[in-house]
Motif scaffolding. Structure first.
Motif, PDB file in Angstrom:
ATOM      1  N   GLN A 129      35.681 -10.115   5.225  1.00  0.00           N
ATOM      2  CA  GLN A 129      35.498  -9.636   6.590  1.00  0.00           C
ATOM      3  C   GLN A 129      36.734  -8.849   6.989  1.00  0.00           C
ATOM      4  O   GLN A 129      37.865  -9.255   6.698  1.00  0.00           O
ATOM      5  CB  GLN A 129      35.272 -10.800   7.552  1.00  0.00           C
ATOM      6  N   ALA A 130      36.496  -7.719   7.648  1.00  0.00           N
ATOM      7  CA  ALA A 130      37.583  -6.849   8.096  1.00  0.00           C
ATOM      8  C   ALA A 130      37.390  -6.545   9.572  1.00  0.00           C
ATOM      9  O   ALA A 130      36.275  -6.213   9.999  1.00  0.00           O
ATOM     10  CB  ALA A 130      37.592  -5.554   7.294  1.00  0.00           C
ATOM     11  N   ARG A 131      38.463  -6.674  10.368  1.00  0.00           N
ATOM     12  CA  ARG A 131      38.435  -6.284  11.773  1.00  0.00           C
ATOM     13  C   ARG A 131      39.289  -5.037  11.912  1.00  0.00           C
ATOM     14  O   ARG A 131      40.438  -5.007  11.460  1.00  0.00           O
ATOM     15  CB  ARG A 131      38.992  -7.396  12.681  1.00  0.00           C
ATOM     16  N   ARG A 188      31.451  -6.751   7.465  1.00  0.00           N
ATOM     17  CA  ARG A 188      31.246  -7.674   6.350  1.00  0.00           C
ATOM     18  C   ARG A 188      31.073  -6.839   5.095  1.00  0.00           C
ATOM     19  O   ARG A 188      30.191  -5.973   5.021  1.00  0.00           O
ATOM     20  CB  ARG A 188      30.023  -8.547   6.603  1.00  0.00           C
ATOM     21  N   ARG A 229      44.363 -11.273   5.777  1.00  0.00           N
ATOM     22  CA  ARG A 229      43.882 -11.349   7.163  1.00  0.00           C
ATOM     23  C   ARG A 229      42.888 -10.222   7.436  1.00  0.00           C
ATOM     24  O   ARG A 229      43.025  -9.117   6.924  1.00  0.00           O
ATOM     25  CB  ARG A 229      45.051 -11.251   8.139  1.00  0.00           C
ATOM     26  N   GLN A 230      41.921 -10.520   8.285  1.00  0.00           N
ATOM     27  CA  GLN A 230      40.858  -9.555   8.554  1.00  0.00           C
ATOM     28  C   GLN A 230      41.415  -8.249   9.125  1.00  0.00           C
ATOM     29  O   GLN A 230      40.949  -7.164   8.786  1.00  0.00           O
ATOM     30  CB  GLN A 230      39.849 -10.149   9.530  1.00  0.00           C
ATOM     31  N   GLU A 231      42.440  -8.343   9.979  1.00  0.00           N
ATOM     32  CA  GLU A 231      42.967  -7.150  10.631  1.00  0.00           C
ATOM     33  C   GLU A 231      43.924  -6.361   9.742  1.00  0.00           C
ATOM     34  O   GLU A 231      44.368  -5.268  10.127  1.00  0.00           O
ATOM     35  CB  GLU A 231      43.670  -7.523  11.939  1.00  0.00           C
ATOM     36  N   GLY A 274      41.449 -16.116   7.782  1.00  0.00           N
ATOM     37  CA  GLY A 274      41.544 -15.009   6.843  1.00  0.00           C
ATOM     38  C   GLY A 274      40.585 -15.123   5.674  1.00  0.00           C
ATOM     39  O   GLY A 274      39.870 -16.107   5.505  1.00  0.00           O
ATOM     40  N   ASN A 275      40.581 -14.078   4.866  1.00  0.00           N
ATOM     41  CA  ASN A 275      39.815 -14.047   3.627  1.00  0.00           C
ATOM     42  C   ASN A 275      40.666 -14.649   2.507  1.00  0.00           C
ATOM     43  O   ASN A 275      41.894 -14.514   2.500  1.00  0.00           O
ATOM     44  CB  ASN A 275      39.487 -12.600   3.244  1.00  0.00           C
ATOM     45  N   ARG A 329      33.953  -5.581  13.477  1.00  0.00           N
ATOM     46  CA  ARG A 329      34.131  -6.450  12.314  1.00  0.00           C
ATOM     47  C   ARG A 329      33.101  -6.034  11.265  1.00  0.00           C
ATOM     48  O   ARG A 329      31.910  -5.935  11.546  1.00  0.00           O
ATOM     49  CB  ARG A 329      33.958  -7.918  12.666  1.00  0.00           C
TER      50      ARG A 329
END
Length: 371
Positions: free
Chosen positions: A325-327, A315, A286-288, A246-247, A313
């Motif tokens: 970062q994001a998914r 950035r 979390r990215q998601e 995660g971030n 994804r």
């Protein structure tokens, strides 16, 4: 009546020199009958050493190992591997090249002095279990990597051991074969009813295949729980970083909540690590769990976009220069340089202590650094 665990570790420790840092440090856990446990962690965390201790290739200097109710190792005694009723599957298959499939599988049965008729029966049963019927006369070089690994698994399962140990058994396979075989591996082990301990450094592999996951770091057991709990409620900063990837954003406590670059959030006690002290910490995102909303007035910008097949994804660059970062499965594609608002589900956030020195080097290279 509660069934006794097939494997039990009580305060197990191992060092390779008197003054050395323990490779395994005070690890306690248990594995029930038919249960699949994954030991997960980065290189050097102690997971393979722990597997070798269970197998009998190493002896603990402290603690006790019990298999099927029998103490097999402690500081004063160590029953050899061949007398522990444990099957072993190695990373490199370790098949005999001069023996065909049937003879490879029968090798362990002959060591147990099983009769010829019973050996043939158990070999055929093991072949059926791993889906290799009709290949008993082939040699290892005539099989694919996935088939060779199934032969290695059949050899380990044929004597019906109390426990099977698997040391990164899928890491030498191509990606597509590995993805298919890990599902088959779980099905085979569940069909056999035999408990197993599976060593891996792959987070997705551990979460997808296991009944429970034991995350290790520098010889310590950081957390042992079901995969869903490991992922959604990591017990430590290390577990949060290594498992969720995660971030992490700096957060300061204010009278309105925990303030970050992307907003201020009110968190309940279950979302705040017990190790958080004072008014400064790091917020895990979390990215998601990030939703992106185009907004030309926002100071947050899309730096890059990667297509991952089922998702994208992104950035993101924050005003401070920090990256997130994001998914996302969002259908609307966002081009680089697009300005966006970041929307978070407050209930999914967790707060951990700010990064301490000495642990950064243990993280995987794909994790995000916020410096």
């Amino acid at each position: 009546m509660k069934q006794s665990p097939i494997l039990q570790l009580e305060g197990v420790s191992k060092t390779y020199s008197r003054q050395g840092v323990p490779a395994v440090n005070q690890v306690s856990l248990s594995v029930p009958q038919g249960h699949l446990l994954s030991l997960l962690g980065p290189s050097g965390c102690g997971k393979t050493t722990l597997l070798r201790l269970v197998a009998g290739f190493e002896q603990p200097f402290q603690g006790k190992i019990t298999i099927a109710g029998k103490v097999v190792a402690d500081a004063n005694s160590n029953i050899p591997p061949e007398k522990r009723d444990v099957g072993m599957v190695f990373q490199d298959y370790a098949l005999f090249p001069h023996l065909n499939v049937a003879k490879n599988i029968a090798f362990g049965l002959k060591q147990n002095r099983t009769s010829g008729v019973e050996i043939k029966k158990q070999v055929q049963s093991a072949l059926a279990l791993v889906g290799l019927e009709g290949l008993d006369q082939r040699y290892p070089h005539e099989l694919s990597g996935g088939q060779q690994q199934r032969v290695a698994l059949a050899r380990a399962l044929a004597p019906r051991p109390n426990l099977v140990l698997l040391d990164e058994p899928l890491s030498n396979l191509d990606v597509q074969v590995r993805l298919r075989l890990r599902t088959e591996l779980r099905d085979i082990l569940k069909a056999s009813g035999i408990a197993a301990v599976f060593v891996t450094h792959d987070q997705e592999e551990a979460l997808s295949i296991s009944d429970s996951v034991a995350v290790m770091q520098q010889g310590h057991l950081e957390q042992h729980d079901i995969p869903e709990t490991i992922y959604t409620h990591p017990a430590s900063r290390f577990v949060a970083e290594f498992v969720t990837q995660g971030n992490f954003l700096p957060a300061n406590r204010t009278r309105h909540g925990w303030e970050t670059e992307v907003g201020t959030f009110t968190l309940n006690s279950s979302q705040v690590s017990d190790q958080v002290q004072g008014d400064q910490a790091d917020l895990m995102i979390r990215q998601e769990d990030i939703t992106l909303i185009p907004d030309e007035n926002s100071e947050i910008m899309v730096r890059d976009r990667e297509f991952l097949g089922r998702e994208h994804r992104y950035r993101l660059r924050l005003p401070s220069g920090t990256e997130l970062q994001a998914r996302t499965h969002q259908k609307q594609l966002l081009a680089p340089q697009t300005r966006v608002q970041v929307q978070l589900n407050e209930d999914l956030l967790h707060l951990f202590p700010s990064h301490t020195s000495g642990k950064q080097g243990q993280m995987q290279p794909q994790l995000i650094s916020h410096q």
